[in-house]
Enzyme design. Structure first.
Site, PDB file in Angstrom:
ATOM      1  N   TYR A 156       0.853  -1.192   0.000  1.00 17.13           N
ATOM      2  CA  TYR A 156       0.000   0.000   0.000  1.00 17.13           C
ATOM      3  C   TYR A 156       0.883   1.233   0.000  1.00 17.13           C
ATOM      4  O   TYR A 156       1.868   1.300   0.747  1.00 17.13           O
ATOM      5  CB  TYR A 156      -0.887   0.005   1.253  1.00 17.13           C
ATOM      6  CG  TYR A 156      -1.770   1.234   1.375  1.00 17.13           C
ATOM      7  CD1 TYR A 156      -2.794   1.470   0.469  1.00 17.13           C
ATOM      8  CD2 TYR A 156      -1.565   2.160   2.402  1.00 17.13           C
ATOM      9  CE1 TYR A 156      -3.614   2.594   0.593  1.00 17.13           C
ATOM     10  CE2 TYR A 156      -2.379   3.277   2.528  1.00 17.13           C
ATOM     11  CZ  TYR A 156      -3.397   3.494   1.620  1.00 17.13           C
ATOM     12  OH  TYR A 156      -4.209   4.599   1.737  1.00 17.13           O
ATOM     13  N   ASP A 251       9.269   2.922  -0.026  1.00 16.02           N
ATOM     14  CA  ASP A 251       8.198   3.512   0.778  1.00 16.02           C
ATOM     15  C   ASP A 251       8.439   3.080   2.224  1.00 16.02           C
ATOM     16  O   ASP A 251       8.067   1.970   2.624  1.00 16.02           O
ATOM     17  CB  ASP A 251       6.838   3.039   0.272  1.00 16.02           C
ATOM     18  CG  ASP A 251       5.686   3.642   1.082  1.00 16.02           C
ATOM     19  OD1 ASP A 251       5.942   4.220   2.156  1.00 16.02           O
ATOM     20  OD2 ASP A 251       4.533   3.517   0.627  1.00 16.02           O
ATOM     21  N   LYS A 279       4.112   8.638   9.190  1.00 15.94           N
ATOM     22  CA  LYS A 279       3.842   7.985  10.486  1.00 15.94           C
ATOM     23  C   LYS A 279       4.803   8.416  11.593  1.00 15.94           C
ATOM     24  O   LYS A 279       4.641   9.506  12.128  1.00 15.94           O
ATOM     25  CB  LYS A 279       3.767   6.466  10.283  1.00 15.94           C
ATOM     26  CG  LYS A 279       2.619   6.126   9.291  1.00 15.94           C
ATOM     27  CD  LYS A 279       2.077   4.731   9.341  1.00 15.94           C
ATOM     28  CE  LYS A 279       0.767   4.645   8.565  1.00 15.94           C
ATOM     29  NZ  LYS A 279       0.835   4.053   7.257  1.00 15.94           N
TER      30      LYS A 279
END
Ligand SMILES: *Cc1c(COP(=O)(O)O)cnc(C)c1O
Length: 440
Positions: A156, A251, A279
């Site tokens: 994702y 990522d 995050k």
């Protein structure tokens, strides 16, 4: 109950209160939430509303407390309401919350990140992981003059149009593109290949490598449960990108500042061309970034021709929260301590997991319980969807009833924070062992 509820109210009135809040939310927000996986659709039942949180604990609106292993989807490396983050936020809030102009706070967090991340010479702050990856690919396409982006099934990378293809997590079970409302053309330059399949990747690059702008990967796949890269997989990506002139984009929105001070690049000893963060680096506030060599990053406006911007990019509250979080995780000792505790948790849990038909998979402070029917733990998306999602749902609720809050989907990773003590983890391991037995 292993973690008793700290409430005198009878259980049914508590549940009514939570139910009423969710009913109101459903009249306000599509599906009652502002991000799909929060709605508990993968595990059933009503999502819990939380009022406050401290350390490893979540306190729900209906007066119960839960030992949290979701940690805001991995944002909270030090746990909830961590002292240094709260203090930094208090200080900054009184000095102004947004200036729309350069600040010292951006320089400070920028320097911390540049000092830690291998090969990162310049970076840009944005507000979400989605933006970071979307903008990194824009730079990659501009730098190479090519169109194609290769990603991997079950990874994702946020919800930008061209990346909602075989994207795991909240999107599980759909086909490409994964969402309505996306032009086929937007998704058509995204190629999704099986994760951990070096042969399929090599074969693709042999025929079309010269058309590929970027190879985008989660170095540890953490949005299809938790699937570590098998030996040689990431190395193969690096070698093929170099050979065919494509850019390797890591990522690291989850792995950044979690696996090591320098993220997965440091943990695996592999250098990417562009790295994306999110995050953890916002300390629980909305902040993300992407960065790499200065010749690539200087393609961004106003230095270069690639447009990218953000009203709240580099927001001072997010910058000071992020800096406090990263300064609290400055050295290998911090990560070794986290690793020790998470490894102890694994040792207490792996046996009972196996006996109950689960696989406990762990990479550093990330873990996941796959409801496999024996055999090996999943190595790719196909293996992950073959797991028993009904059994995971039963585990989730059995754990919830015992005061343990797992990530509410079989496709999401769980996180141990620095605020989880060895004693709390030992009790959680007992609670989860019982929960797994109950979900058989
Ligand atoms: C969470 C996540 C994103 C998206 O970040 P948002 O801040 O939710 O937009 C991108 N990539 C990975 C690997 C993620 O885990």
């Amino acid at each position: 109950m292993i973690f008793p509820a700290n409430s005198e109210h009878p259980r049914h009135t508590q549940e009514q209160k939570n139910g009423a809040l969710f009913e109101e939310a459903q009249s306000l927000f599509p599906g009652g939430v502002n991000s799909p996986v929060r709605a508990f659709r993968r595990v059933g039942g009503t999502p819990r509303f939380f009022e406050s949180a401290r350390g490893p604990w979540l306190h729900s609106a209906d007066g119960r407390r839960y030992l949290d292993f979701n940690m805001s989807w991995g944002c909270l490396l030090h746990g909830h309401a961590w002292g240094p983050v709260v203090a930094a936020l208090r200080r900054q809030a009184g000095r102004g919350t947004s200036f729309g102009a350069p600040t010292r706070q951006e320089n400070r967090l920028g320097s911390i990140i540049r000092d830690r991340v291998p090969g990162l010479e310049r970076l840009r702050f944005v507000s979400s992981g989605t933006e970071a990856v979307m903008s990194a690919l824009r730079v990659a396409r501009a730098a190479t003059g090519r169109n194609l982006v290769v990603k991997f099934d079950g990874c994702y990378h946020g919800h930008s149009d061209c990346l909602l293809v075989a994207a795991g997590s909240g999107l599980a079970e759909a086909s490409s593109p994964d969402s309505a409302g996306i032009l086929k053309e937007a998704a058509s330059s995204t190629i999704s290949l099986p994760y951990n399949d070096s042969a399929a990747f090599a074969a693709f690059m042999e025929t079309r490598g010269q058309l590929v702008a970027a190879v985008l990967v989660e170095p540890v796949a953490a949005n299809m449960g938790l699937v570590p890269p098998i030996a040689g997989f990431l190395e193969g990506l690096r070698a093929a990108c170099t050979r065919h002139g494509a850019l390797l984009v890591f990522d690291e929105v989850i792995t950044g500042f979690r696996l090591a001070p320098g993220g997965a690049q440091e943990a695996f000893g592999i250098r990417a061309d562009i790295v994306c963060f999110g995050k953890i680096m916002g300390g629980g506030l909305p902040a993300a970034a992407f960065g790499g060599r200065s010749d690539l990053m200087n393609l961004l406006a106003p230095a270069g021709p690639v447009y990218q911007a953000g009203t709240l990019s580099g927001n001072p509250l997010a910058m000071v929260a992020g800096a406090a979080a990263l300064e609290g995780a400055a050295d290998q000792r911090f990560y070794a301590g986290l690793e020790d505790r998470a490894a102890g948790f694994e040792a207490q849990l792996a046996g009972s997991a196996r006996a109950a038909g689960f696989h406990f998979v762990r990479v550093g402070s990330m873990f996941c319980l796959f409801a496999t029917a024996g055999g090996a733990p999943p190595r790719n998306w196909q293996d992950v969807v073959a797991c028993d999602s009904g059994k995971f749902a039963r585990l989730f609720h059995a754990a919830l009833n015992r005061g343990v809050y797992l990530s509410p989907s079989p496709f999401e990773t769980c996180f141990v924070s620095a605020a989880h003590s060895a004693r709390q983890l030992a009790r959680a391991a007992r609670a989860l062992a019982q929960a797994m037995e109950a979900s058989l």
